[in-house]
Design a protein around this motif. Structure first.
Motif, mmCIF file in Angstrom:
data_model
loop_
_atom_site.group_PDB
_atom_site.id
_atom_site.type_symbol
_atom_site.label_atom_id
_atom_site.label_comp_id
_atom_site.label_asym_id
_atom_site.label_seq_id
_atom_site.Cartn_x
_atom_site.Cartn_y
_atom_site.Cartn_z
ATOM 1 N N PHE A 1 33.531 29.207 40.611
ATOM 2 C CA PHE A 1 32.589 30.254 40.228
ATOM 3 C C PHE A 1 32.881 31.559 40.954
ATOM 4 O O PHE A 1 32.721 32.647 40.388
ATOM 5 C CB PHE A 1 31.139 29.815 40.460
ATOM 6 N N GLN A 2 33.349 31.485 42.194
ATOM 7 C CA GLN A 2 33.750 32.700 42.898
ATOM 8 C C GLN A 2 34.955 33.338 42.224
ATOM 9 O O GLN A 2 35.026 34.565 42.113
ATOM 10 C CB GLN A 2 34.057 32.398 44.364
ATOM 11 N N ASN A 3 35.897 32.513 41.760
ATOM 12 C CA ASN A 3 37.045 33.048 41.029
ATOM 13 C C ASN A 3 36.605 33.745 39.744
ATOM 14 O O ASN A 3 37.101 34.829 39.419
ATOM 15 C CB ASN A 3 38.050 31.932 40.704
ATOM 16 N N PHE A 4 35.684 33.120 39.002
ATOM 17 C CA PHE A 4 35.161 33.759 37.793
ATOM 18 C C PHE A 4 34.464 35.066 38.131
ATOM 19 O O PHE A 4 34.637 36.076 37.438
ATOM 20 C CB PHE A 4 34.171 32.836 37.062
ATOM 21 N N ASP A 5 33.669 35.052 39.169
ATOM 22 C CA ASP A 5 32.955 36.261 39.572
ATOM 23 C C ASP A 5 33.940 37.377 39.924
ATOM 24 O O ASP A 5 33.751 38.527 39.522
ATOM 25 C CB ASP A 5 32.042 35.963 40.768
ATOM 26 N N ASN A 6 35.000 37.030 40.644
ATOM 27 C CA ASN A 6 36.014 38.031 40.991
ATOM 28 C C ASN A 6 36.704 38.576 39.745
ATOM 29 O O ASN A 6 36.973 39.774 39.649
ATOM 30 C CB ASN A 6 37.052 37.438 41.951
ATOM 31 N N ARG A 7 36.997 37.700 38.790
ATOM 32 C CA ARG A 7 37.628 38.152 37.546
ATOM 33 C C ARG A 7 36.710 39.095 36.777
ATOM 34 O O ARG A 7 37.149 40.128 36.271
ATOM 35 C CB ARG A 7 37.997 36.966 36.668
ATOM 36 N N PHE A 8 35.436 38.730 36.648
ATOM 37 C CA PHE A 8 34.503 39.591 35.926
ATOM 38 C C PHE A 8 34.297 40.920 36.651
ATOM 39 O O PHE A 8 34.165 41.955 36.014
ATOM 40 C CB PHE A 8 33.156 38.884 35.705
ATOM 41 N N GLN A 9 34.274 40.871 37.960
ATOM 42 C CA GLN A 9 34.138 42.107 38.725
ATOM 43 C C GLN A 9 35.355 43.002 38.487
ATOM 44 O O GLN A 9 35.228 44.207 38.311
ATOM 45 C CB GLN A 9 33.985 41.797 40.210
ATOM 46 N N SER A 10 36.537 42.414 38.451
ATOM 47 C CA SER A 10 37.761 43.160 38.180
ATOM 48 C C SER A 10 37.718 43.752 36.767
ATOM 49 O O SER A 10 38.090 44.912 36.557
ATOM 50 C CB SER A 10 38.977 42.252 38.343
ATOM 51 N N MET A 11 37.259 42.964 35.804
ATOM 52 C CA MET A 11 37.141 43.462 34.434
ATOM 53 C C MET A 11 36.133 44.597 34.351
ATOM 54 O O MET A 11 36.358 45.591 33.650
ATOM 55 C CB MET A 11 36.748 42.320 33.487
ATOM 56 N N ASP A 12 35.030 44.470 35.051
ATOM 57 C CA ASP A 12 34.016 45.526 35.055
ATOM 58 C C ASP A 12 34.600 46.825 35.607
ATOM 59 O O ASP A 12 34.360 47.899 35.052
ATOM 60 C CB ASP A 12 32.809 45.083 35.890
#
Length: 95
Positions: free
Chosen positions: A58-69
């Motif tokens: 979930f931290q990896n997903f959060d980091n990916r979404f933050q990068s996309m944002d």
């Protein structure tokens, strides 16, 4: 092994440890009780590992979404800059 020893239920269990009862005067755990305590310890360890894996993913997903944002914000800024340039070019042509 005496039949009486095998059939007597234990009155206390070690709380989450497989060490058994030492020094308190009560009988030690049977092999089945030790096996069950070890299995429960293994289960708890597996649950911890699963929890760690889920948290990590979930931290990896959060980091990916933050990068996309961040990328979308940059794109929005660039699109706004292009719109402003187009507007300025159109306004300059009208004058």
């Amino acid at each position: 092994m005496n039949v009486q020893d095998a059939e007597q239920p234990a009155t206390e269990f070690g709380a989450g440890t497989s060490a058994g009862h030492q020094g308190d005067g009560s009988p030690s755990m049977t092999s089945f009780e030790s096996y069950m305590v070890n299995r429960l310890d293994d289960f708890v360890e597996n649950q911890r590992n699963l929890n760690d894996l889920c948290v990590s993913n979930f931290q990896n997903f959060d980091n990916r979404f933050q990068s996309m944002d961040t990328r979308f914000q940059t794109l929005d800024e660039q699109i706004e800059a292009v719109h402003n340039q187009i507007f300025e070019l159109q306004y300059a042509k009208e004058d």
